[in-house]
Design a protein around this motif. Structure first.
Motif, PDB file in Angstrom:
ATOM      1  N   CYS A  78       0.916   7.847   3.600  1.00 43.12           N
ATOM      2  CA  CYS A  78       2.286   7.549   4.446  1.00 43.12           C
ATOM      3  C   CYS A  78       3.175   7.187   6.045  1.00 43.12           C
ATOM      4  CB  CYS A  78       3.260   7.548   2.909  1.00 43.12           C
ATOM      5  SG  CYS A  78       2.488   7.180   1.273  1.00 43.12           S
ATOM      6  N   GLN A  99       0.634  -1.341  -0.085  1.00 42.26           N
ATOM      7  CA  GLN A  99       0.163   0.331  -0.119  1.00 42.26           C
ATOM      8  C   GLN A  99       0.831   1.160   0.002  1.00 42.26           C
ATOM      9  OE1 GLN A  99      -2.702   0.461   3.240  1.00 42.26           O
ATOM     10  NE2 GLN A  99      -3.305   1.890   2.862  1.00 42.26           N
ATOM     11  N   TYR A 100       2.057   0.770   0.820  1.00 42.31           N
ATOM     12  CA  TYR A 100       3.187   2.308   0.893  1.00 42.31           C
ATOM     13  C   TYR A 100       3.042   2.081  -0.580  1.00 42.31           C
ATOM     14  CZ  TYR A 100       6.710   5.640   2.537  1.00 42.31           C
ATOM     15  OH  TYR A 100       7.922   6.126   3.315  1.00 42.31           O
ATOM     16  N   GLN A 101       4.231   1.098  -1.484  1.00 43.00           N
ATOM     17  CA  GLN A 101       3.984   1.567  -2.414  1.00 43.00           C
ATOM     18  C   GLN A 101       3.723   2.513  -3.806  1.00 43.00           C
ATOM     19  OE1 GLN A 101       6.009  -1.900  -3.093  1.00 43.00           O
ATOM     20  NE2 GLN A 101       8.106  -1.624  -1.821  1.00 43.00           N
ATOM     21  N   GLU A 102       2.614   1.579  -3.167  1.00 37.81           N
ATOM     22  CA  GLU A 102       1.583   2.502  -4.618  1.00 37.81           C
ATOM     23  C   GLU A 102       0.757   3.593  -4.154  1.00 37.81           C
ATOM     24  OE1 GLU A 102      -1.924  -0.530  -3.846  1.00 37.81           O
ATOM     25  OE2 GLU A 102      -1.392  -1.607  -5.012  1.00 37.81           O
ATOM     26  N   LEU A 103       1.160   4.100  -2.459  1.00 36.19           N
ATOM     27  CA  LEU A 103       0.917   5.545  -2.641  1.00 36.19           C
ATOM     28  C   LEU A 103       2.457   6.342  -2.763  1.00 36.19           C
ATOM     29  CD1 LEU A 103      -0.395   5.631   0.935  1.00 36.19           C
ATOM     30  CD2 LEU A 103      -1.692   6.106  -1.245  1.00 36.19           C
ATOM     31  N   THR A 109      -0.781  11.896  -0.233  1.00 31.68           N
ATOM     32  CA  THR A 109      -0.682  11.139   0.017  1.00 31.68           C
ATOM     33  C   THR A 109       0.441  11.458   1.072  1.00 31.68           C
ATOM     34  OG1 THR A 109       1.552  10.486  -1.656  1.00 31.68           O
ATOM     35  CG2 THR A 109      -0.578   9.998  -2.343  1.00 31.68           C
ATOM     36  N   ALA A 115       3.977   6.297  -5.505  1.00 34.47           N
ATOM     37  CA  ALA A 115       3.572   6.041  -6.846  1.00 34.47           C
ATOM     38  C   ALA A 115       3.050   6.426  -7.554  1.00 34.47           C
ATOM     39  CB  ALA A 115       2.837   4.349  -8.016  1.00 34.47           C
ATOM     40  N   GLU A 116       1.906   7.231  -7.458  1.00 35.16           N
ATOM     41  CA  GLU A 116       0.557   8.002  -7.615  1.00 35.16           C
ATOM     42  C   GLU A 116       1.431   9.659  -7.630  1.00 35.16           C
ATOM     43  OE1 GLU A 116      -2.589   7.841  -4.483  1.00 35.16           O
ATOM     44  OE2 GLU A 116      -3.008   5.811  -5.270  1.00 35.16           O
ATOM     45  N   GLU A 117       2.561  10.043  -7.792  1.00 34.80           N
ATOM     46  CA  GLU A 117       3.377  11.465  -7.244  1.00 34.80           C
ATOM     47  C   GLU A 117       2.434  12.431  -7.185  1.00 34.80           C
ATOM     48  OE1 GLU A 117       4.980  11.371 -11.658  1.00 34.80           O
ATOM     49  OE2 GLU A 117       5.894   9.831 -11.632  1.00 34.80           O
ATOM     50  N   LYS A 118       1.847  12.680  -5.833  1.00 34.07           N
ATOM     51  CA  LYS A 118       0.614  12.845  -5.321  1.00 34.07           C
ATOM     52  C   LYS A 118       1.289  13.434  -3.936  1.00 34.07           C
ATOM     53  CE  LYS A 118      -3.158  12.618  -7.923  1.00 34.07           C
ATOM     54  NZ  LYS A 118      -4.671  12.069  -7.691  1.00 34.07           N
ATOM     55  N   THR A 119       2.595  13.902  -3.973  1.00 35.16           N
ATOM     56  CA  THR A 119       2.997  13.944  -2.493  1.00 35.16           C
ATOM     57  C   THR A 119       2.355  14.559  -1.741  1.00 35.16           C
ATOM     58  OG1 THR A 119       5.027  14.114  -3.885  1.00 35.16           O
ATOM     59  CG2 THR A 119       5.525  14.654  -1.620  1.00 35.16           C
TER      60      THR A 119
END
Length: 929
Positions: free
Chosen positions: A246, A229-233, A242, A235-239
């Motif tokens: 995280c 779940q952490y890696q998916e967040l 997200t 990867a969204e590039e909406k720092t």
């Protein structure tokens, strides 16, 4: 800025110095500059503009074209001097363009560099230099006046053909002028600062966002579901969105791992106890093995000590045998000590005998040297006697040589005097020939060139006299020939017309050529007289010395060479005779000294032989005594006896020392043997028959236990470090998010302000215009208010200038374009649609309005002068009358107005005039008050 005095030197149409004083007219009086086409009226405006800015008043002319083409002196300078008043201070500027001029010395041309100097004229009459340098002075004047060259040409000095430029210029060009005049560039600086802060804050937000993303990528949860779940967040590039989620996942993972940490620490404690027990056992085993090794070493050392004890006993036995001979050696040594004085007496006799033999050898050598010296002196006396007799005739020969030398030198002086006279005659004849050639050239120059040229010029001058007189006639003035006041058909000048100045120059050139010819002839006559006088003196010298009158310089040189050769030979002979005479005197003195020394040397040789015989007898007696003493002793010399005595003493000392050392060694070995036996007994009791401890096996077991312990410690340390990193990262990310939120609010504020300042904010509708352009539009509106007052008067109420509100392209560079409102039709149209005369009136009104607005707004920019070059010819009578009235009203407010025009109505209306008159030698300016 108000000009006061203008001076032109070799500038444009003015070859001769031209001085114009603008203070001759009353304050506020309009003056007119008039004259024929091409006379140089515009040159006066060019000179003012060049003095201030280094450029012409119009764009068609360049500063390098300002050097006058009428200059007859190629070394004359080209420059402008302008005295002007600005803000209550008087200034003087001197400026010259770059041009080529004739070198002051030599042939050729040299480039005169462009230069300028600015002075401040003080009330006490002194002047202070402010700065110098072409560009430096331009910058300083621009700073003090408050206008650049282009602005000055559009506002103060409306050049010929360019009066429409400011009226028809676009918004960008007008904005540049208004920015300089009203200092609106501060709006641009504020906008630039906002842009810098906006860009800096944008960069800061970007860097903080990147930093947050980088921090989150350095850590991750350990639990598989959370990690995915952490890696998916990430990867969204909406720092920003997200990051809180995280952080929450990381905190949950940390709590679970902290609960597992005590179990790992208990396992670490169990491994540590096992390692400590193995270390204690291995330490005891190492001590047991060390005792076994030491016992083996002590046993080996015991065997070695027993062997050394046997050897030491044998050495002690041999030392005691040698000690038995010590009394015998002591008796022999005592006997030698008693006979030492007898050996000493023998040594003294031998030494004395050696000294006597050396003295005998030295006396024999001295005897041989004195005999040789005696023989050499006798031989030298004989040789000197012979040489003295050979040099007896040198004195007489030397006197004869001196007499001949005097005669030769007298003859040499006479010939040298003649040679100098010959050279003087040759030089005088050569000078005479040169002067004769120069006189011939001067004669030809005068009669073949200058005189015919002058005669032709004189004839042409008398033929052109009528045209010259007609050129000086003026309307209403009496003719100097007929006295008439009217001149309906004056004689015309042609291209062959000769002026009186040209005729006077030709006459001066002819007179100078005639004077040069007469001077050359006079110098030739003087030189010929000198040649005759030198020739007479040469003949007199030849007769006085009885030489042939036909003697030439070559013959004279040969005679001189012969005499010099004879003098050189006599000089050499005289020197040789003097050396021989000096040598004879020295030889006589040496012969006398050697003859006096012969008896002394003979007596010395006899005495030396007697001393040698006495010394030989003494040596024989001493040798006999020495042989008798030596036969009574055991050794031949004292040294041999002393060496034998030393040998006996060394044997005694060595035998005693060996005995002591052997006894001490035996005692020491007995002590060491007893100590070694005690150590062996003690170690055997400690070992008690136990075998060696297996150290290698124990170390392998300990290594494995320590590996397991280290692995567990690393696992715990990594767990703690990872937890600490995650906790620090979560804290740093939350802090960065808070800072980022504050920075985003500031960034939004900067963005809105910058868009508003730059004219790019279209959210609220309205005209897209920057703040600086908005301020410029405000000032431009005030300029138009003043301009329209003038234009209303000039156009009889028909036209009004208005600022164009709606731009076609809606860009930020708009807002300063102009339309004209025609009151007759009630419509607006572009100012480009105005006719030529209407354009001139609008341009004049706009320039006057700009002048008033600038002076009202900024006290540092004062426009106390206006210059208009042409443009009035396009006006009808009513428009011209309105323009004249407007200019007269303007001049009444302490503003100088200068006009260049060919319109005759202006010449009739304005009494103050500068009339530029054109002549073949350049123009001149005449001021009319």
């Amino acid at each position: 800025m108000k000009p006061l005095h203008l001076e032109l030197y070799g500038f444009g149409a003015f070859a001769e110095p031209c001085k114009i004083s603008f203070t001759d007219w009353q304050d506020g009086e309009v003056f007119l500059i008039t004259g024929e086409t091409g006379a140089g009226k515009t040159t006066i405006f060019d000179a003012i503009c060049f003095a201030l800015y280094g450029t012409a008043s119009g764009s068609e002319r360049e500063s390098r074209q300002f050097r006058s083409q009428y200059l007859t002196d190629s070394t004359a300078e080209t420059k402008v001097r302008l005295e002007f008043l600005d803000n209550g201070k008087r200034y003087l500027v001197e400026r010259n363009p770059a041009y080529e001029r004739q070198k002051q010395r030599g042939i050729g041309t040299v480039e005169q560099k462009a230069n300028a100097t600015l002075y401040e004229l003080l009330p006490n009459g002194e002047k202070t230099c402010i700065c110098s340098g072409f560009k430096t002075v331009t910058c300083e004047i621009t700073e003090r006046i408050g206008m650049e060259s282009t602005q000055f040409q559009q506002i103060v000095m409306i050049a010929q053909g360019e009066f429409r430029r400011f009226l028809l210029s676009n918004s960008i060009e007008k904005g540049q002028i208004l920015s300089k005049l009203f200092h609106t560039e501060s709006c641009g600086r504020i906008r630039d600062r906002l842009k810098q802060r906006y860009d800096a804050k944008t960069q800061e937000i970007s860097m903080q966002t990147i930093s947050i993303a980088a921090k989150l990528k350095t850590v991750a949860p350990h639990e598989a579901t959370r990690k995915q779940q952490y890696q998916e967040l990430l990867a969204e590039e909406k720092t920003v969105a997200t990051s809180p989620i995280c952080c929450q996942l990381l905190e949950e993972d940390c709590r679970e791992r902290l609960e597992q940490l005590p179990l790992l620490e208990k396992e670490q404690e169990r491994f540590q106890q096992s390692v400590d027990q193995l270390v204690q056992q291995m330490e005891q085993g190492r001590r047991h093995n060390q005792n076994c090794f030491r016992l083996e070493q002590q046993q080996k050392e015991l065997q070695q000590l027993q062997q050394r004890q046997t050897v030491a006993a044998e050495l002690l036995e041999r030392a005691e045998i040698n000690a038995v001979q010590i009394p015998e050696w002591q008796d022999a040594a005592a006997q030698l000590e008693r006979s030492v004085p007898e050996y000493q007496h023998l040594a003294d006799l031998q030494k004395e005998l050696l000294t006597l033999r050396k003295q005998s050898q030295q006396l024999q050598q001295e005897q041989a040297q004195k005999k040789a010296t005696l023989e050499q002196t006798q031989q030298a006396c004989a040789m000197l006697q012979k040489e003295v007799e050979e040099h007896a005739a040198c004195a007489a020969e030397l006197e004869s040589t001196k007499t001949k030398m005097v005669q030769k030198q007298q003859a040499l002086q006479v010939l040298q005097q003649l040679q100098q006279q010959f050279a003087a005659v040759r030089q005088a004849e050569a000078d005479c020939a040169g002067l004769e050639q120069q006189a011939q050239q001067a004669h030809q120059q005068y009669y073949q060139v200058e005189k015919p040229k002058y005669d032709a010029m004189e004839q042409q001058f008398f033929q052109s006299m009528a045209g010259n007189l007609a050129a000086q006639l003026q309307a209403g003035a009496a003719c100097p020939v007929c006295g008439s006041l009217e001149h309906p058909h004056p004689a015309e000048q042609t291209q062959q017309t000769v002026s009186e100045q040209q005729f006077q120059r030709a006459r001066k050139q002819q007179e100078a050529a005639l004077q040069a010819m007469q001077n050359q002839k006079s110098q030739l006559e003087k030189q010929q007289a000198v040649c005759a006088q030198l020739q007479t003196q040469k003949q007199q010298l030849l007769q006085q010395n009885r030489l042939n009158e036909q003697t030439t310089a070559e013959t004279l040189e040969a005679m001189l060479k012969k005499i010099r050769s004879g003098i050189s030979a006599l000089t050499k002979q005289q020197k040789q005779l003097q050396e021989q005479l000096q040598q004879r005197t020295e030889q006589q003195a040496a012969l006398k000294r050697k003859q006096e020394a012969l008896p002394i040397l003979q007596n010395a040789v006899t005495a030396q032989e007697q001393a040698v015989q006495a010394l030989l007898q003494k040596i024989t007696g001493k040798r006999t005594e020495c042989d008798y003493v030596q036969n009574s002793l055991q050794y031949g010399t004292l040294q041999e006896a002393q060496q034998q005595l030393l040998c006996f003493r060394q044997k005694i000392e060595q035998a005693q020392l060996q005995q002591k050392r052997a006894q001490a060694q035996v005692q020491e070995l007995e002590k060491q043997l007893a100590a070694c036996q005690d150590a062996c007994s003690r170690l055997e009791a400690e070992i008690a028959g136990k075998p060696l401890y297996d150290t290698a096996g124990a170390e392998q077991t300990l290594l494995e236990c320590r590996r397991q312990l280290s692995q567990k410690q690393r696992e715990i340390a990594m767990q703690k470090a990872d937890l600490q990193q995650v906790q620090e990262t979560v804290a740093a990310v939350r802090l960065s998010l808070k800072t980022l939120e504050q920075a985003s609010q500031t960034w939004m504020t900067y963005k809105e302000l910058y868009s508003m300042m730059n004219g790019t904010n279209t959210e609220h509708g309205g005209e897209r215009i920057s703040l600086e352009r908005y301020v410029q539009a405000y000032y431009f509106t005030r300029i138009l208010e003043h301009a329209n007052q003038k234009l209303d008067q000039l156009s009889n109420g028909r036209y009004q200038l208005i600022r164009r509100k709606e731009e076609d392209r809606k860009n930020i560079s708009s807002g300063l374009n102009l339309n004209v409102l025609d009151q007759y039709t009630g419509t607006e149209r572009d100012v480009k649609t105005l006719s030529g005369g209407e354009t001139f009136l609008a341009s004049l009104s706009l320039a006057l309005g700009l002048s008033e607005a600038v002076q009202q707004q900024s006290g540092c920019v004062q426009i106390n002068a206006m210059f208009i070059d042409e443009g009035f010819g396009s006006l009808d009578e009513m428009a011209l009358e309105n323009a004249i009235q407007l200019l007269q009203q303007l001049s009444g407010h302490d503003c100088m107005v200068g006009i260049i025009s060919h319109v005759s109505a202006l010449a009739e209306r304005f009494d103050a005039q500068i009339r530029v008159e054109k002549t073949p030698c350049g123009s001149r300016a005449v001021c009319k008050k």
